[in-house]
Write a protein that holds these residues in place. Structure first.
Motif: not given
Ligand code: DQA
Length: 150
Positions: A83, A106, A108-109, A115-116, A120
């Motif tokens: 991150h 996860n 994203h939860q 979340h970043h 990716s």
């Protein structure tokens, strides 16, 4: 390069504490358990593994740089550096190897700051949220990727 393709499996900060670290999120398996699982799974796929962990960002960068000459692909759980680290993204980009990003949880939860991911953008694919199984799923995907290249 070895006769069998070697996959660098890289683990970032605090993953050496798996087993005792927030087991409700990360499970009870240790990083040693995950390494054993990866070695056995890779072997069945005809792959060798170089399984590493560091708490130091620069060491992870150096390991990625060195893998240019030895590895056929990189599976990375960058942990918290996922991150934050432009340096890890740059190193992965210059490695010119297929990269698969994994996370046990996860992300994203969880909190918005998870979340970043800087990884990716340079990864072929991302596998998150299946606990330690993300590593074996990534090895399956990597075997296919490498097969497609040869
Ligand atoms: C993690 C998720 C990261 O947000 C966190 O900092 C970790 C572990 C995971 O595997 O779920 O250390 O990468």
């Amino acid at each position: 390069m070895n006769e069998r393709p070697e996959i660098l499996i890289l683990n970032g900060p605090n993953l050496n504490m798996l087993g005792v670290r927030e087991p409700q999120i990360y499970g009870r398996e240790t990083l040693g358990d995950i390494e054993e699982m990866c070695i056995a799974h890779a072997d069945a796929l005809g792959l060798d593994t170089d399984f590493r962990q560091s708490n130091v960002e620069g060491e992870l960068v150096t390991m990625i740089q060195a893998s240019r000459d030895t590895a056929a692909g990189i599976i990375i759980n960058g942990a918290a550096y996922t991150h934050t680290s432009v340096a890890i993204q740059d190193a992965l980009k210059l490695s010119d190897l297929p990269v698969i990003e994994v996370h046990l949880s996860n992300v994203h939860q969880r909190e918005p700051f998870r979340h970043h991911s800087y990884i990716s953008a340079v990864a072929k694919g991302i596998i998150v949220g299946f606990g330690s199984q993300v590593y074996t799923l990534a090895l399956d995907a990597m075997a296919r990727l490498i097969e497609g290249e040869t």
